[in-house]
Motif scaffolding. Structure first.
Motif, PDB file in Angstrom:
ATOM      1  N   GLN A  24      -2.903 -19.517 -19.842  1.00 29.09           N
ATOM      2  CA  GLN A  24      -4.309 -19.426 -20.215  1.00 29.09           C
ATOM      3  C   GLN A  24      -4.469 -19.005 -21.668  1.00 29.09           C
ATOM      4  O   GLN A  24      -5.249 -19.573 -22.402  1.00 29.09           O
ATOM      5  N   ASP A  25      -3.709 -18.004 -22.079  1.00 33.13           N
ATOM      6  CA  ASP A  25      -3.840 -17.494 -23.436  1.00 33.13           C
ATOM      7  C   ASP A  25      -3.085 -18.353 -24.445  1.00 33.13           C
ATOM      8  O   ASP A  25      -3.567 -18.643 -25.519  1.00 33.13           O
ATOM      9  N   CYS A  26      -1.860 -18.728 -24.070  1.00 33.24           N
ATOM     10  CA  CYS A  26      -1.019 -19.537 -24.929  1.00 33.24           C
ATOM     11  C   CYS A  26      -0.888 -18.917 -26.318  1.00 33.24           C
ATOM     12  O   CYS A  26      -1.147 -19.545 -27.333  1.00 33.24           O
ATOM     13  N   THR A  27      -0.526 -17.648 -26.359  1.00 33.20           N
ATOM     14  CA  THR A  27      -0.336 -16.936 -27.610  1.00 33.20           C
ATOM     15  C   THR A  27       1.085 -16.395 -27.669  1.00 33.20           C
ATOM     16  O   THR A  27       1.773 -16.307 -26.651  1.00 33.20           O
ATOM     17  N   VAL A  28       1.508 -16.024 -28.860  1.00 35.17           N
ATOM     18  CA  VAL A  28       2.854 -15.509 -29.053  1.00 35.17           C
ATOM     19  C   VAL A  28       3.115 -14.323 -28.152  1.00 35.17           C
ATOM     20  O   VAL A  28       4.181 -14.203 -27.548  1.00 35.17           O
ATOM     21  N   CYS A  29       2.155 -13.430 -28.039  1.00 30.79           N
ATOM     22  CA  CYS A  29       2.357 -12.204 -27.273  1.00 30.79           C
ATOM     23  C   CYS A  29       1.893 -12.306 -25.832  1.00 30.79           C
ATOM     24  O   CYS A  29       1.918 -11.318 -25.098  1.00 30.79           O
ATOM     25  N   GLY A  30       1.427 -13.477 -25.401  1.00 28.82           N
ATOM     26  CA  GLY A  30       1.024 -13.644 -24.012  1.00 28.82           C
ATOM     27  C   GLY A  30      -0.353 -13.128 -23.694  1.00 28.82           C
ATOM     28  O   GLY A  30      -0.836 -13.267 -22.583  1.00 28.82           O
ATOM     29  N   ASN A  31      -1.010 -12.510 -24.644  1.00 34.68           N
ATOM     30  CA  ASN A  31      -2.350 -11.974 -24.440  1.00 34.68           C
ATOM     31  C   ASN A  31      -3.062 -12.007 -25.776  1.00 34.68           C
ATOM     32  O   ASN A  31      -2.578 -11.443 -26.762  1.00 34.68           O
ATOM     33  N   ALA A  32      -4.195 -12.657 -25.819  1.00 32.01           N
ATOM     34  CA  ALA A  32      -4.904 -12.825 -27.088  1.00 32.01           C
ATOM     35  C   ALA A  32      -5.279 -11.495 -27.719  1.00 32.01           C
ATOM     36  O   ALA A  32      -5.469 -11.403 -28.932  1.00 32.01           O
ATOM     37  N   ALA A  33      -5.381 -10.436 -26.898  1.00 28.54           N
ATOM     38  CA  ALA A  33      -5.759  -9.129 -27.420  1.00 28.54           C
ATOM     39  C   ALA A  33      -4.594  -8.436 -28.116  1.00 28.54           C
ATOM     40  O   ALA A  33      -4.788  -7.507 -28.899  1.00 28.54           O
ATOM     41  N   ASN A  34      -3.355  -8.872 -27.815  1.00 33.10           N
ATOM     42  CA  ASN A  34      -2.180  -8.251 -28.418  1.00 33.10           C
ATOM     43  C   ASN A  34      -1.946  -8.795 -29.825  1.00 33.10           C
ATOM     44  O   ASN A  34      -2.369  -9.899 -30.155  1.00 33.10           O
TER      45      ASN A  34
ATOM     46  N   SER B 210      -3.345 -26.791 -19.264  1.00 31.45           N
ATOM     47  CA  SER B 210      -2.330 -27.666 -18.674  1.00 31.45           C
ATOM     48  C   SER B 210      -1.368 -28.184 -19.738  1.00 31.45           C
ATOM     49  O   SER B 210      -0.152 -28.299 -19.493  1.00 31.45           O
ATOM     50  N   GLU B 211      -1.895 -28.492 -20.919  1.00 34.69           N
ATOM     51  CA  GLU B 211      -1.033 -28.941 -22.007  1.00 34.69           C
ATOM     52  C   GLU B 211      -0.076 -27.823 -22.425  1.00 34.69           C
ATOM     53  O   GLU B 211       1.107 -28.059 -22.682  1.00 34.69           O
ATOM     54  N   CYS B 212      -0.617 -26.618 -22.486  1.00 30.93           N
ATOM     55  CA  CYS B 212       0.207 -25.469 -22.847  1.00 30.93           C
ATOM     56  C   CYS B 212       1.293 -25.262 -21.796  1.00 30.93           C
ATOM     57  O   CYS B 212       2.457 -25.033 -22.133  1.00 30.93           O
ATOM     58  N   SER B 213       0.920 -25.360 -20.520  1.00 30.79           N
ATOM     59  CA  SER B 213       1.876 -25.154 -19.435  1.00 30.79           C
ATOM     60  C   SER B 213       2.990 -26.186 -19.476  1.00 30.79           C
ATOM     61  O   SER B 213       4.158 -25.876 -19.221  1.00 30.79           O
ATOM     62  N   ALA B 214       2.631 -27.420 -19.810  1.00 33.28           N
ATOM     63  CA  ALA B 214       3.627 -28.483 -19.871  1.00 33.28           C
ATOM     64  C   ALA B 214       4.678 -28.196 -20.941  1.00 33.28           C
ATOM     65  O   ALA B 214       5.871 -28.453 -20.754  1.00 33.28           O
ATOM     66  N   ILE B 215       4.224 -27.665 -22.046  1.00 29.62           N
ATOM     67  CA  ILE B 215       5.140 -27.358 -23.139  1.00 29.62           C
ATOM     68  C   ILE B 215       6.003 -26.146 -22.809  1.00 29.62           C
ATOM     69  O   ILE B 215       7.200 -26.100 -23.114  1.00 29.62           O
ATOM     70  N   LEU B 216       5.384 -25.157 -22.168  1.00 23.26           N
ATOM     71  CA  LEU B 216       6.083 -23.899 -21.916  1.00 23.26           C
ATOM     72  C   LEU B 216       6.885 -23.897 -20.623  1.00 23.26           C
ATOM     73  O   LEU B 216       7.601 -22.941 -20.343  1.00 23.26           O
ATOM     74  N   ALA B 217       6.766 -24.943 -19.835  1.00 19.72           N
ATOM     75  CA  ALA B 217       7.446 -24.970 -18.534  1.00 19.72           C
ATOM     76  C   ALA B 217       8.957 -25.097 -18.708  1.00 19.72           C
ATOM     77  O   ALA B 217       9.456 -25.650 -19.671  1.00 19.72           O
ATOM     78  N   GLY B 218       9.675 -24.570 -17.735  1.00 22.83           N
ATOM     79  CA  GLY B 218      11.122 -24.737 -17.711  1.00 22.83           C
ATOM     80  C   GLY B 218      11.872 -23.462 -17.986  1.00 22.83           C
ATOM     81  O   GLY B 218      11.576 -22.730 -18.929  1.00 22.83           O
ATOM     82  N   GLU B 219      12.847 -23.165 -17.131  1.00 27.60           N
ATOM     83  CA  GLU B 219      13.656 -21.952 -17.265  1.00 27.60           C
ATOM     84  C   GLU B 219      14.613 -22.020 -18.451  1.00 27.60           C
ATOM     85  O   GLU B 219      15.183 -21.011 -18.851  1.00 27.60           O
ATOM     86  N   LYS B 220      14.801 -23.218 -18.999  1.00 29.55           N
ATOM     87  CA  LYS B 220      15.762 -23.359 -20.090  1.00 29.55           C
ATOM     88  C   LYS B 220      15.391 -22.536 -21.326  1.00 29.55           C
ATOM     89  O   LYS B 220      16.226 -22.291 -22.185  1.00 29.55           O
ATOM     90  N   TYR B 221      14.129 -22.103 -21.414  1.00 28.25           N
ATOM     91  CA  TYR B 221      13.701 -21.339 -22.587  1.00 28.25           C
ATOM     92  C   TYR B 221      13.667 -19.841 -22.350  1.00 28.25           C
ATOM     93  O   TYR B 221      13.294 -19.079 -23.237  1.00 28.25           O
ATOM     94  N   SER B 222      14.031 -19.418 -21.194  1.00 29.31           N
ATOM     95  CA  SER B 222      13.901 -17.997 -20.866  1.00 29.31           C
ATOM     96  C   SER B 222      14.989 -17.136 -21.498  1.00 29.31           C
ATOM     97  O   SER B 222      14.945 -15.916 -21.392  1.00 29.31           O
ATOM     98  N   TRP B 223      15.957 -17.746 -22.169  1.00 27.58           N
ATOM     99  CA  TRP B 223      17.069 -16.978 -22.737  1.00 27.58           C
ATOM    100  C   TRP B 223      16.697 -16.210 -23.999  1.00 27.58           C
ATOM    101  O   TRP B 223      17.428 -15.321 -24.434  1.00 27.58           O
ATOM    102  N   PHE B 224      15.559 -16.564 -24.619  1.00 27.34           N
ATOM    103  CA  PHE B 224      15.159 -15.915 -25.873  1.00 27.34           C
ATOM    104  C   PHE B 224      13.834 -15.182 -25.688  1.00 27.34           C
ATOM    105  O   PHE B 224      12.842 -15.764 -25.281  1.00 27.34           O
ATOM    106  N   GLU B 225      13.847 -13.862 -25.985  1.00 28.82           N
ATOM    107  CA  GLU B 225      12.646 -13.037 -25.802  1.00 28.82           C
ATOM    108  C   GLU B 225      11.791 -13.082 -27.066  1.00 28.82           C
ATOM    109  O   GLU B 225      11.959 -12.291 -28.000  1.00 28.82           O
ATOM    110  N   HIS B 226      10.859 -14.035 -27.093  1.00 26.61           N
ATOM    111  CA  HIS B 226      10.040 -14.240 -28.285  1.00 26.61           C
ATOM    112  C   HIS B 226       9.124 -13.069 -28.572  1.00 26.61           C
ATOM    113  O   HIS B 226       8.806 -12.777 -29.714  1.00 26.61           O
ATOM    114  N   GLU B 227       8.669 -12.377 -27.527  1.00 24.66           N
ATOM    115  CA  GLU B 227       7.704 -11.290 -27.739  1.00 24.66           C
ATOM    116  C   GLU B 227       8.327 -10.127 -28.504  1.00 24.66           C
ATOM    117  O   GLU B 227       7.722  -9.554 -29.401  1.00 24.66           O
ATOM    118  N   SER B 228       9.554  -9.768 -28.157  1.00 24.28           N
ATOM    119  CA  SER B 228      10.220  -8.699 -28.905  1.00 24.28           C
ATOM    120  C   SER B 228      10.601  -9.186 -30.298  1.00 24.28           C
ATOM    121  O   SER B 228      10.516  -8.441 -31.277  1.00 24.28           O
TER     122      SER B 228
END
Length: 321
Positions: free
Chosen positions: A27-37, A65-83
């Motif tokens: 829903q937010d589709c932001t770097v930090c996962g929350n638009a308020a962060n 839905s477009e955001c979800s399509a891009i972000l879907a997949g476990e293959k990207y879970s190896w890198f913690e972008h938020e930290s």
């Protein structure tokens, strides 16, 4: 490899955003996962884009839905972008390390041999990126490989690191034809015995290279070598230091800054604090001090002393008349 597959599976724009969005909300589709962060490391860069540029790209996405399509997949879970981007309240997993606990980051300016990577990273940059890799398989197979460790790390007490405590240094610091980066290149393949021989050379033994290169944890002694000794101070900072056999030219201020890294007392006294240097650069310490006979300077030449004595004699004769 995993990194190569990621780069190949999507276009560069898609890949960049996917790498940064392993935990972002659709829903937010932001770097930090929350638009308020907010994120603090706006200039941190991974795969050619900064966190700020990635945020701008994510904001431009049309629907959830477009955001979800891009972000879907476990293959990207190896890198913690938020930290990685410094999102508030998020810390790096710190489970992936280029150099093990019994190793030092001995060569931070070397480039890491990451296969199929479009970007080039130094060992120091790779160490920082590895902090945010959370998948142990990706870490061992792609990030902290044996080739990467050989390029970057050495066992504590072994090899010939520029900084004995490891870590970064000022690569461009230069004395004559020696640079800290050049020293690191010269010592890369040396063992501990060869290392001692290298730093024992006539061109090296007298300098504290760790303080000169700005190594982490390197400390200048409480009473270092100074250009003017303990009884005088630099009074002509812009004058040229008359050092003999020097290929470079130093002002008195620059020479004084360099002198504090000279650890050999004989070199300090005989080659740094020469009578010519004291005369050109040095004078009485402001407000007194010193506690001993001052070395000669322009203000204390025999001619100056004779002139002062003659003046006193003439004053006495005038009073007697």
């Amino acid at each position: 490899g995993e990194i190569y597959n990621i780069m190949r599976s999507f276009g560069p724009f898609t890949v960049a955003m996917a790498l940064m969005a392993s935990t972002s909300s659709a829903q937010d589709c932001t770097v930090c996962g929350n638009a308020a962060n907010v994120f603090n490391n706006t200039s941190a860069k991974w795969n050619g884009l900064t966190c700020q540029e990635l945020q701008t790209s994510l904001t431009a996405l049309g629907t959830a839905s477009e955001c979800s399509a891009i972000l879907a997949g476990e293959k990207y879970s190896w890198f913690e972008h938020e930290s990685f981007c410094g999102c508030e309240g998020v810390t790096a997993p710190e489970t992936c390390k280029i150099c093990a606990d019994d190793e030092l980051l001995a060569f931070p300016t070397n480039f890491v041999p990451w296969e199929q990577e479009d970007e080039r990273y130094t060992c120091a940059e790779a160490v920082e990126l590895a902090r945010h890799v959370s998948d142990s398989t990706v870490c061992s197979n792609e990030v902290a490989t044996a080739a990467v460790k050989q390029a970057c790390c050495r066992k504590k007490g072994e090899g010939c690191p520029t900084c004995t405590l490891g870590g970064g240094f000022k690569t461009n610091s230069r004395y004559q034809n020696l640079t800290c980066d050049g020293i690191a290149a010269d010592t890369f393949e040396l063992d501990s015995v060869q290392c001692k021989e290298y730093y024992g050379r006539d061109t090296h033994y007298w300098m504290n290279w760790e303080t000169f290169c700005g190594c982490d944890g390197a400390v200048i002694p409480a009473k270092p070598c100074t250009l003017c000794g303990s009884n005088l101070e630099v009074v002509n900072p812009d004058a040229i230091t008359p050092w003999v056999n020097e290929t470079d030219t130093y002002t008195c201020a620059e020479a004084n800054a360099l002198a504090m890294h000279i650890k050999d007392n004989d070199v300090c006294v005989d080659e740094v604090q020469t009578p010519e240097v004291l005369a050109a650069c040095c004078g009485p310490i402001t407000g007194g001090g010193g506690g001993g006979a001052a070395a000669p300077s322009a203000a204390f030449t025999p001619t100056a002393v004779v002139s002062t004595a003659t003046g006193l004699i003439m004053a006495v004769l005038m009073l007697a008349m």
